[in-house]
Design a protein around this motif. Sequence first.
Motif, PDB file in Angstrom:
ATOM      1  N   ILE A  58       4.886   7.001  -1.898  1.00 21.99           N
ATOM      2  CA  ILE A  58       5.387   5.787  -1.266  1.00 21.99           C
ATOM      3  C   ILE A  58       4.381   5.322  -0.213  1.00 21.99           C
ATOM      4  N   ASN A  59       4.274   4.002  -0.085  1.00 25.35           N
ATOM      5  CA  ASN A  59       3.439   3.389   0.959  1.00 25.35           C
ATOM      6  C   ASN A  59       4.259   2.311   1.642  1.00 25.35           C
ATOM      7  N   ILE A  60       4.327   2.395   2.982  1.00 24.23           N
ATOM      8  CA  ILE A  60       5.083   1.435   3.782  1.00 24.23           C
ATOM      9  C   ILE A  60       4.130   0.768   4.774  1.00 24.23           C
ATOM     10  N   ASN A  61       4.169  -0.551   4.845  1.00 24.79           N
ATOM     11  CA  ASN A  61       3.358  -1.295   5.809  1.00 24.79           C
ATOM     12  C   ASN A  61       4.254  -2.096   6.748  1.00 24.79           C
ATOM     13  N   ILE A  62       3.971  -1.971   8.032  1.00 24.26           N
ATOM     14  CA  ILE A  62       4.735  -2.627   9.106  1.00 24.26           C
ATOM     15  C   ILE A  62       3.796  -3.538   9.893  1.00 24.26           C
ATOM     16  N   ARG A  63       4.268  -4.701  10.284  1.00 24.41           N
ATOM     17  CA  ARG A  63       3.499  -5.559  11.203  1.00 24.41           C
ATOM     18  C   ARG A  63       4.466  -6.260  12.134  1.00 24.41           C
ATOM     19  N   ASN A 122       5.770  -4.672   3.456  1.00 27.79           N
ATOM     20  CA  ASN A 122       5.925  -4.315   2.050  1.00 27.79           C
ATOM     21  C   ASN A 122       6.131  -2.818   1.914  1.00 27.79           C
ATOM     22  N   ILE A 123       6.725  -2.457   0.800  1.00 26.40           N
ATOM     23  CA  ILE A 123       6.934  -1.053   0.469  1.00 26.40           C
ATOM     24  C   ILE A 123       6.586  -0.882  -1.005  1.00 26.40           C
ATOM     25  N   GLU A 124       5.788   0.128  -1.306  1.00 30.45           N
ATOM     26  CA  GLU A 124       5.360   0.373  -2.677  1.00 30.45           C
ATOM     27  C   GLU A 124       5.746   1.783  -3.085  1.00 30.45           C
ATOM     28  N   PHE A 125       6.363   1.903  -4.236  1.00 30.21           N
ATOM     29  CA  PHE A 125       6.643   3.206  -4.812  1.00 30.21           C
ATOM     30  C   PHE A 125       5.623   3.470  -5.917  1.00 30.21           C
ATOM     31  N   HIS A 126       5.109   4.667  -5.960  1.00 30.13           N
ATOM     32  CA  HIS A 126       4.102   5.030  -6.960  1.00 30.13           C
ATOM     33  C   HIS A 126       4.647   6.141  -7.853  1.00 30.13           C
ATOM     34  N   ASN A 127       4.488   5.946  -9.134  1.00 29.26           N
ATOM     35  CA  ASN A 127       4.929   6.935 -10.111  1.00 29.26           C
ATOM     36  C   ASN A 127       3.968   6.820 -11.298  1.00 29.26           C
ATOM     37  N   GLU A 128       2.849   7.518 -11.203  1.00 29.19           N
ATOM     38  CA  GLU A 128       1.735   7.279 -12.114  1.00 29.19           C
ATOM     39  C   GLU A 128       1.325   8.562 -12.837  1.00 29.19           C
ATOM     40  N   GLY A 179      -1.335  -4.054  11.838  1.00 30.78           N
ATOM     41  CA  GLY A 179      -0.224  -3.362  11.228  1.00 30.78           C
ATOM     42  C   GLY A 179      -0.311  -1.853  11.306  1.00 30.78           C
ATOM     43  N   SER A 180       0.815  -1.229  10.965  1.00 30.08           N
ATOM     44  CA  SER A 180       0.899   0.222  10.859  1.00 30.08           C
ATOM     45  C   SER A 180       1.306   0.572   9.438  1.00 30.08           C
ATOM     46  N   SER A 181       0.914   1.751   8.998  1.00 28.93           N
ATOM     47  CA  SER A 181       1.295   2.163   7.651  1.00 28.93           C
ATOM     48  C   SER A 181       1.636   3.642   7.623  1.00 28.93           C
ATOM     49  N   PHE A 182       2.522   3.973   6.703  1.00 28.86           N
ATOM     50  CA  PHE A 182       2.857   5.373   6.428  1.00 28.86           C
ATOM     51  C   PHE A 182       2.745   5.591   4.929  1.00 28.86           C
ATOM     52  N   ASP A 183       2.108   6.708   4.545  1.00 23.66           N
ATOM     53  CA  ASP A 183       1.953   7.057   3.140  1.00 23.66           C
ATOM     54  C   ASP A 183       2.409   8.489   2.912  1.00 23.66           C
ATOM     55  N   ALA A 184       3.021   8.718   1.770  1.00 19.01           N
ATOM     56  CA  ALA A 184       3.399  10.071   1.363  1.00 19.01           C
ATOM     57  C   ALA A 184       3.202  10.190  -0.145  1.00 19.01           C
ATOM     58  N   TYR A 185       2.424  11.181  -0.566  1.00 18.22           N
ATOM     59  CA  TYR A 185       2.153  11.373  -1.986  1.00 18.22           C
ATOM     60  C   TYR A 185       2.180  12.851  -2.331  1.00 18.22           C
ATOM     61  N   ILE A 186       2.638  13.152  -3.533  1.00 18.85           N
ATOM     62  CA  ILE A 186       2.402  14.471  -4.093  1.00 18.85           C
ATOM     63  C   ILE A 186       1.728  14.294  -5.445  1.00 18.85           C
ATOM     64  N   THR A 187       0.891  15.251  -5.784  1.00 20.90           N
ATOM     65  CA  THR A 187       0.127  15.186  -7.025  1.00 20.90           C
ATOM     66  C   THR A 187       0.215  16.520  -7.748  1.00 20.90           C
TER      67      THR A 187
END
Length: 447
Positions: A42-47, A53-59, A156-164
Motif C-alpha cells: 500500500i502507498n498513501i500520500n498526504i498533502r 491518493n491511496i494505492e493498493f499493490h497486488n502484483e 506532501g508526506s507518504s507512507f509505504d508498506a510492502y511485502i515480497t
Amino acid sequence: MNIFHSTNVEEQLLKEKIITILSLIKNKVENAAITIIRTTGININIRFGKLENIEFHNESNLIITVFNKNKTGTVYSSDLSMNGIHKIIEGAINISRHTTEDIFSGLPEKKLLAFKIKKINLFYPWNFQLETVKNLAILAENTSFEYDKRIVNTEGSSFDAYITTKVFGNTYNMIQAYHTSQYSLSTCVIAKNKHDMQRDYEYSFVRDIKDMKSPIWIGTKSAEKALSRLSPTKIKTMKSSVILNSDVTAEILLLFSMAINGENIYKKSTFLLDKLGKKIFPSWINIQEDPDLDKGIGSKPFDNEGVKTKFRYIIKQGILTTWLLDNYSGKKLGKLSTGNSGGIHNWIVTSTLKINFNGLLENMKTGLFITELLGNGINLITGDYSYGAVGFWVSNNRIQYSVSEITISGNLKDLFLNVVNISNDINYKNSIQCGSMLISDVQVSGI
C-alpha cells in the motif's frame, strides 16, 4: 487492516507453479531458470493534512530464461495463468532460436547454487489500520508546519508498506524462496523568508515497523533541513576539504560498485579496470559485503541467478579484493560468479579511526559540508566527475551558513585515496552502510 497475503501458503503455491513450469519445459530446452516475484502493499500520500491518493499493490512477475545450445531467451510476464505460462514458455524458446550463440550463456555451476539457505530475518508483517498509517503521514507533515512559521508549503508526506515473496527455481532441481517486508515514512516541506524559498525532506526506511523513526522526528528534521538552507551564500572557486554526509557518501560508493561491476570490467568501460589487488582507498578503510544481516536492506540468501550469497571483503585495508560478478560476466573473465547478479548486498564501511560527526568537523576545521549532489556527472570510463552540490560552509569547526551554485569536480581515483576520515553517523536506510566522509583537496567551483 491485513492487506498482506498468507506468505507460507503463497510460497507453496508459487513453488508448485515453478515445478509445473519446469515439467513443461523439460525435454524442450537444455536448461532453464524461473523466478516469480509476488508483491503486495500500500502507498498513501498526504498533502496539507488531506488524503491525496491511496494505492493498493497486488502484483506478480514471472521471469523465464531458457538456455538451448548456447542460445538464450528471456521473457517477462504478469500472467500466471496456465494459458499465460504456456505462452511465455513458447515465447522464451522462440527467442532463443533467433539469438546468436554465446558460449558464456548458461546456468551457474551447481556448486555455487543455494540448494540450502540460511535463515535471515527480513520479514516483519504488520496488521495495521488505514487510519493509523494515514495519521502517521499527517503527523509528520503537521510537525513540520508547527516547528516554524517559515515552513509555508509542502510537497506532501507518504507512507509505504510492502511485502515480497521471491521464489526461484531451475533445471538443476534448485527451488528456494524468501520473504521480505519494508516500510517507509517521509515528508518534504518548503521554507520561506523575505528573500528565498528552499525545500528539503526526511525519511525513514526499515524492514521492521518497530525500527521506524517517529513521524515527529521526521517532521522536525525535514523542517530543520529546509530552514537551514534559506538565504544561501555564494563562495569562491577553490580547492577545499569536503565532508560528504552519509547519504552522499552512499551515492559515491554506489558509483564505486558500478566501477567494479563485472559487465563494466569485461567491456573495459571502467576506470578501475587494472586495480584488482591494488590499493584504491587508504589502508585504514575496509568495505565488507554481508548479505546475512538481519533486517538488512540489501540482505538476501541468493542472488537473481540462484547463486548463494556470501560474506566477503570488497576492500581490505584499502585494497580492492574482488570484482562484482554474475554468472555471465564471471565466465567472460574466467572467474566464478560472486553472487552479485542484481546488485550489492549490505556494504559495511568500517574504519580503524573512531570519530563522531563533530569530531569530523573539528578534523576539517574549514571547508565544505555537502548534503546533496545534483545531476549525473560521472564518466565511469575515466573516473572523472562533476556534480552540482548543496551544502554548508564550515569554519572554526562549526557549520556557519548554507551555500549554493557550487560544483565539485575531479577524479574518483583521487577522491578515494584522499579520504581523511569517516564518522560513525552510519546510514542504515540503504544497502550501503557508511558514515559521513571527510575528503581533502576537492575542486570546488563557485563564483
